[in-house]
Design a protein around this motif. Structure first.
Motif, PDB file in Angstrom:
ATOM      1  N   HIS A  96       0.805  -1.220   0.000  1.00 24.09           N
ATOM      2  CA  HIS A  96       0.000   0.000   0.000  1.00 24.09           C
ATOM      3  C   HIS A  96       0.840   1.273   0.000  1.00 24.09           C
ATOM      4  O   HIS A  96       0.287   2.369   0.119  1.00 24.09           O
ATOM      5  CB  HIS A  96      -0.958   0.002   1.201  1.00 24.09           C
ATOM      6  N   PHE A  97       2.130   1.134  -0.132  1.00 27.63           N
ATOM      7  CA  PHE A  97       3.011   2.305  -0.112  1.00 27.63           C
ATOM      8  C   PHE A  97       2.719   3.139   1.138  1.00 27.63           C
ATOM      9  O   PHE A  97       2.567   4.370   1.062  1.00 27.63           O
ATOM     10  CB  PHE A  97       2.855   3.134  -1.404  1.00 27.63           C
ATOM     11  N   ALA A  98       2.660   2.489   2.263  1.00 30.84           N
ATOM     12  CA  ALA A  98       2.276   3.151   3.507  1.00 30.84           C
ATOM     13  C   ALA A  98       3.467   3.736   4.258  1.00 30.84           C
ATOM     14  O   ALA A  98       3.308   4.206   5.379  1.00 30.84           O
ATOM     15  CB  ALA A  98       1.524   2.164   4.408  1.00 30.84           C
ATOM     16  N   ALA A  99       4.632   3.693   3.654  1.00 38.26           N
ATOM     17  CA  ALA A  99       5.808   4.299   4.284  1.00 38.26           C
ATOM     18  C   ALA A  99       6.493   5.219   3.285  1.00 38.26           C
ATOM     19  O   ALA A  99       6.727   4.826   2.144  1.00 38.26           O
ATOM     20  CB  ALA A  99       6.790   3.226   4.751  1.00 38.26           C
ATOM     21  N   GLN A 100       6.821   6.432   3.719  1.00 44.85           N
ATOM     22  CA  GLN A 100       7.611   7.324   2.883  1.00 44.85           C
ATOM     23  C   GLN A 100       8.974   7.517   3.531  1.00 44.85           C
ATOM     24  O   GLN A 100       9.937   6.910   3.103  1.00 44.85           O
ATOM     25  CB  GLN A 100       6.901   8.671   2.682  1.00 44.85           C
TER      26      GLN A 100
END
Lengths: 161, 340, 591
Positions: A96-100
């Motif tokens: 989910h691309f939940a970390a930047q």
């Protein structure tokens, strides 16, 4: 300053350290044990980046006296994966691309794990409640919420701690 | 004792890169004997995804799959100079430097392949899957690994490249302000829908609809990360956060996150985003930088929405319930403006 | 939450058939983030690591009479006291690396402090707690001075001097003015011809970048007479260069490692922690860690500076903005840091993405007794965009026009001349406006749906108008009480500009439908009458757009003889106090 021996398990491994008077758990985990996964974000207990699990409950390690974990069972994100297999939460965060910047991720994952371990099928509101103590400055929270709900769907809560 | 709906609009553009130029970035690209590439930078990944975007740019330019490229940053001993990650300059400046370096490395790799296949390098193409083949005769091919091995062990050539990208420096005219700030601009427009409680002054953001023009969405998932996260920060600027709540008075300055307010996961609003791409002529594959402009339209859009909802024009940020209530009171009550 | 790609827009300008570009491939760092393995600066273990804390000013503005650390230095665990005189080159400004501005800020202050939190002493100790206890035992005798916190108050003749390097409380631009000017056309004449004037005052208070990871650095001796510095900086070589200058050490003895940062948003450019950590390491021979706690990050670390903007617009009843005037004040706080540059960036951004034929702006970088400001996401632009877009809404409301149509009407298009005298290219404002309105079901009329960034720009809109300039606001005049804000002495134009005629929109395909009536009974606006396009008199030729080659500007105040026009840039002495770093190869940029 006198030092006190403290023994506990961390991610299933037995640990023994000497802690200073008044030393906090975050400091002991990072510099005493060498687990760098919990992070220092504020030292005031308001950002959640230092969250670890003590006997399955989320705690702010920056405000926890190290000596109080004597005999307890601790979990940190560094030990979330089982061997080479990622925990479904970790897998979901990636998908989910939940970390930047990733700095809140350790604490978020601990808060999420604590939630799913006691409530395998949370509602969105329950997820929101569970992570409300973790500040994220990058993502706007939505992908994190979706990742946790997705992980719940794939049975993350039914996995043994 | 009512909830009033309002909507507000804002549109903006944003300059890409450090104003006035003279801000260079460099990149080095080199291959190991197996045709696996490393990109050496001293650029910074703050979370915006510098490592991944430069990885994809390098892979595209080299003509190899992204799995054959890793980006190493930041070490001042091994990474060439980069001005840094700020001003939305990273993708544009560093990306262009990576392209130049990757082009040089690619040309050496193709020359080596040409020598092995006994053709002209100009007749060769890469398939992006790890093969180099003769245009029109795809069976005559060699792997990138073989080409790189041959270059280094047979031909004595380094499969490597150097790149630098610099926007030329510009002066500023003291009398007119004439200058050449940057070379390209990103754009955005946003509609925000809110509800205002005229008894508490609280503003609840219900929905955002937006269009962002980013040149080229080099990695669409990462662009989405920036736009969603940035709009959240814009909302936070508009309604929640400041280090000086009574600016220019410094009293009651927050010292922890209990006092420095930002919207939490229970405060966020659904956001439906459209991404437009009008490539910058000098951007890497046309890319501009979405990282800053994503927040900007939200601030005035929210202020405009508050006016639309209750007729209170708040010209000092952040918009707090106190300011809303004072405005409603001064107007003798909420004055909804109606919608188009 | 949804994301859609409007690929059909500008499709003919793109090749969408690429291999890796355009794919949502997994991030290289994602695995590290979710396993807690991503190596931030603090994720490095050192034996015998020392901690640093600072003694900081509790006053907005005060002279330092004495600093007594005699008790502190004997406290348990205290290894070293670092005083201002221990900093080899204790005076700098960040942009000296680019030859912009004068050095104005010490790493540790010895004469006076100009903001709450300014550091005067650093203490290196075995643990954070020991360092804090020692800091609390330091006795400083302060002589409290009057302070100023409001940007407009700071410009008054009797305001306390915040920063002695800039005694007028403003940054000096071009060695001539106390502000940056933008002059394009003739706003005064246009105001006299406008149907209505709309004014506004807008303010944004300081904002903290608030990354979850605070600023910090760890410095340690390397094996080769060098120092390694693990840092959270957003700009590796910027920080390296700043450290080399402050510590008077050759840049190649510093080995900076970073690149994985827990959020920055502009708050990790100031390079304050690296020099301190390295200096402590130099003085103790041990690894030293300097990390801000959250309170320091929030109130001592530089925020986005406050801004105050005054806008005045001349507007026609049909919705065209024919003149826009700005007075902008950036609150730089006690020191310059990056604010001098924000003004230039902000000035170039005016009047926003709109075609306005007359623009005037005076933009100030003001010093006040507060935490120095620095970059933050949208630096130089976020605050003024808030002002511009709030003002646009105000105007639309006043003329009774649909705010979305109002933007499209005034939007810039390819080929238009911008106020900083460069051609607008690659525009996409109109398309963004149209798409956002469509997504939100905000109705706009057909001819506005058909507008395009690529149609209707240039031509007459590309011509630089006859421009009124002035020499108001020279350095020192304001503080001396002469030529205050608002009193301009204009140079009369040789021929007055003619009355602006109505804008001719692209011909609509069908007669416009009557404007919809909003619920509150706002008047519908009239469609603009077709009329000849605006004809400015005596237009200037558009300037050639060439890369600037810096001529020899006047030298820094402290310098001896001025640089010769004919000497090569690298042969000229670097006329700047302190250690010379990064002297630009093309010569001096501006002082």
């Amino acid at each position: 300053m006198s030092k006190k021996p403290v023994q506990f398990t961390l991610n299933g491994d037995s640990k023994a350290v000497f802690v200073e008077d008044g030393q906090n758990l975050l400091d002991v985990l990072r510099r005493g044990v060498g687990d760098l996964s919990p992070k220092y974000g504020c030292g005031q207990g308001t950002c959640g980046a230092c969250t670890v699990l003590i006997d399955g409950e989320p705690h702010l390690s920056c405000l926890t006296l190290a000596e109080t974990v004597e005999g307890r069972s601790l979990n940190s994100t560094g030990g979330l994966a089982q061997g080479a297999d990622l925990h479904p939460l970790q897998d979901a965060f990636m998908r989910h691309f939940a970390a930047q910047c990733g700095f809140c991720s350790s604490g978020m994952l601990m808060a999420a794990k604590a939630l799913l371990d006691r409530n395998p099928n949370p509602s969105r509101d329950e997820v929101v409640e569970a992570i409300s103590g973790n500040i994220c400055r990058c993502t706007g929270y939505e992908p994190i919420i979706e990742a946790i709900l997705d992980a719940a769907q794939s049975g993350a809560g039914r996995r043994s701690a | 004792m009512s909830i009033h709906k309002g909507r507000g609009f804002a549109s903006i553009n944003y300059p890409i890169g450090m104003n006035l130029g003279g801000d260079p970035s460099q990149a080095l690209v080199h291959s190991n004997p197996d045709g696996k590439f490393a990109v050496a930078l001293s650029s910074i990944d703050l979370g915006q995804g510098m490592k991944q975007v430069t990885r994809q740019i390098a892979a595209e330019t080299l003509g190899v799959p992204v799995e054959d490229v890793y980006v190493d940053t930041a070490d001042s001993d091994t990474g060439p100079h980069c001005m840094g990650s700020f001003a939305s300059r990273g993708t544009h400046r560093v990306g262009n430097a990576v392209i130049q370096a990757a082009k040089e490395a690619r040309s050496v790799m193709l020359e080596a392949a040409a020598e092995e296949l006994e053709v002209n390098a100009a007749d060769l193409e890469t398939d992006g899957k790890g093969n180099i083949f003769v245009r029109g005769a795809p069976s005559r091919s060699i792997s990138t690994g073989e080409a790189c091995g041959a270059a280094q062990f047979k031909h004595g050539k380094t499969v490597s490249g150097r790149g630098i990208f610099l926007i030329p420096m510009s002066d500023v005219d003291p009398e007119t302000g004439e200058m050449t700030p940057v070379s390209c601009y990103a754009h955005a427009a946003l509609v925000v829908d809110i509800e205002v409680d005229d008894e508490t002054g609280e503003v609840d953001v219900k929905q955002m609809n937006s269009a962002y023009e980013v040149g080229r969405a080099l990695n669409p998932r990462m662009v989405e990360q920036q736009l969603v996260g940035g709009a959240w920060m814009g909302m936070s600027h508009a309604l929640w956060e400041t280090t000086e709540p009574y600016y220019p008075d410094r009293t009651h300055g927050p010292t922890d996150f209990n006092q420095y307010l930002m919207p939490g996961p229970g405060d966020i609003a659904p956001h439906d985003i459209a991404i437009l791409e009008r490539p910058a002529p000098d951007g890497p594959y046309g890319g501009k930088g979405p990282g800053e402009m994503c927040a900007n339209p939200v601030l005035p859009a929210v202020a405009n929405a508050v006016f639309n909802a209750v007729g209170v024009r708040i010209d000092e940020l952040p918009i707090t319930p106190e300011k809303v209530l004072r405005g409603i009171k001064a107007n003798g009550g909420a004055q909804p403006q109606g919608q188009w | 939450m949804s994301v859609e790609f409007r690929k059909e827009l500008f499709a003919n300008e793109r090749d969408d058939n690429l291999n890796e570009i355009g794919k949502g491939t997994q991030r290289q760092d994602a695995l590290g983030h979710v396993t807690g393995r991503s190596p931030y600066f603090d994720d490095h273990l050192f034996e015998g690591l020392l901690q640093i804390r600072c003694v900081r000013s509790p006053h907005h503005h005060a002279r330092i009479r004495s600093v007594d650390y005699s008790q502190a230095e004997n406290m348990p665990g205290v290894v070293r006291i670092i005083r201002p005189e221990d900093v080899p080159n204790n005076f700098n400004t960040l942009l000296s690396l680019l030859n912009f501005g004068r050095d104005d800020e010490p790493l540790l202050s010895s004469k006076k402090v100009s903001y709450i939190g300014e550091p005067v002493l650093a203490i290196v100790a075995g643990t954070d707690r020991q360092a804090r206890d020692a800091v609390a035992a330091v006795r400083v005798e302060w002589e409290v001075l009057p302070h100023v916190l409001d940007v407009e108050e700071a410009l008054k003749p009797d305001a306390p001097v915040v920063n002695e390097v800039y005694p007028n409380n403003t940054f000096d631009y071009h060695d001539k003015y106390d502000h940056q000017k933008l002059r394009y056309g003739d706003v005064e004449t246009a105001f006299s011809q406008a149907d209505r004037i709309v004014e506004g005052r807008y303010q944004m208070s300081p904002i903290e970048q608030a990354p979850v990871e605070t600023n910090g650095a760890i410095a340690a001796p390397e094996t080769n007479d060098r120092f390694v510095c693990y840092t959270s900086t957003q700009a590796l070589f910027f920080s390296l260069g700043t450290a080399a200058k402050l510590l008077n050490v050759s840049s190649n003895r510093l080995h900076f490692i970073g690149g994985t940062v827990g959020g920055g948003f502009g708050g990790k450019v100031d390079s304050l922690v690296e020099p301190m950590a390295i200096l402590a390491c130099m003085l103790t021979g041990k690894p030293c860690r300097f990390v801000w706690d959250r309170q320091e990050e929030m109130q001592v670390g530089a925020p986005r500076g406050g801004e105050r903007w005054y806008l005045k617009d001349g507007v026609m009843n049909d919705g065209r903005i024919i003149a826009r005037q700005f007075t902008g004040y950036f609150d730089s706080g006690a020191y310059t840091r990056l604010s001098s540059y924000a003004i230039i960036k902000g000035t170039a951004h005016l009047p926003g993405p709109y075609h306005i034929p007359n623009v005037k702006a005076d933009v100030f970088c003001v010093y006040t007794n507060r935490t120095p400001a620095t970059a933050m996401r949208g630096f130089g632009v976020t605050g003024v965009d808030f002002a511009i877009e709030s003002q646009m809404d105000k105007i639309a409301h006043e003329v009774g026009m649909n705010p979305v149509e109002f933007r499209i009407l005034n939007a810039y298009r390819d080929g238009d001349m911008k106020a900083h005298r460069r051609e607008a290219k690659n525009c996409a404002l109109i398309e963004c406006v149209q798409v956002a309105a469509e997504k939100a079901n905000w109705p706009i009329r057909d001819e506005f749906k058909q507008a395009s960034s690529m149609v209707g720009g240039g031509g007459e809109r590309a011509k630089i108008p006859h421009t009124v300039t002035d020499e108001d606001g020279k350095i020192g005049e304001r503080r001396a009480g002469r030529a205050g804000a608002g009193q301009t002495r204009t140079i009369a134009p040789s021929t007055p500009a003619p009355a602006p005629a109505a804008y001719t929109p692209p011909p609509p395909s069908a007669p416009p439908a009557p404007a919809p009536q909003p619920a509150a009974g706002q008047p519908a606006y009239a469609h603009p009458a077709a009329a000849p396009a605006y004809q400015p008199a005596a237009p200037h030729a558009p300037p050639p757009v060439t890369p600037a080659v810096a001529p020899a500007p006047p030298p820094a105040p402290a310098a001896p003889a001025p640089a010769s026009e004919t000497s090569t840039p690298s042969a000229r002495p670097v006329n700047r106090p302190g250690y010379s770093r990064f002297a630009s190869n093309s010569g001096f940029r501006r002082r």
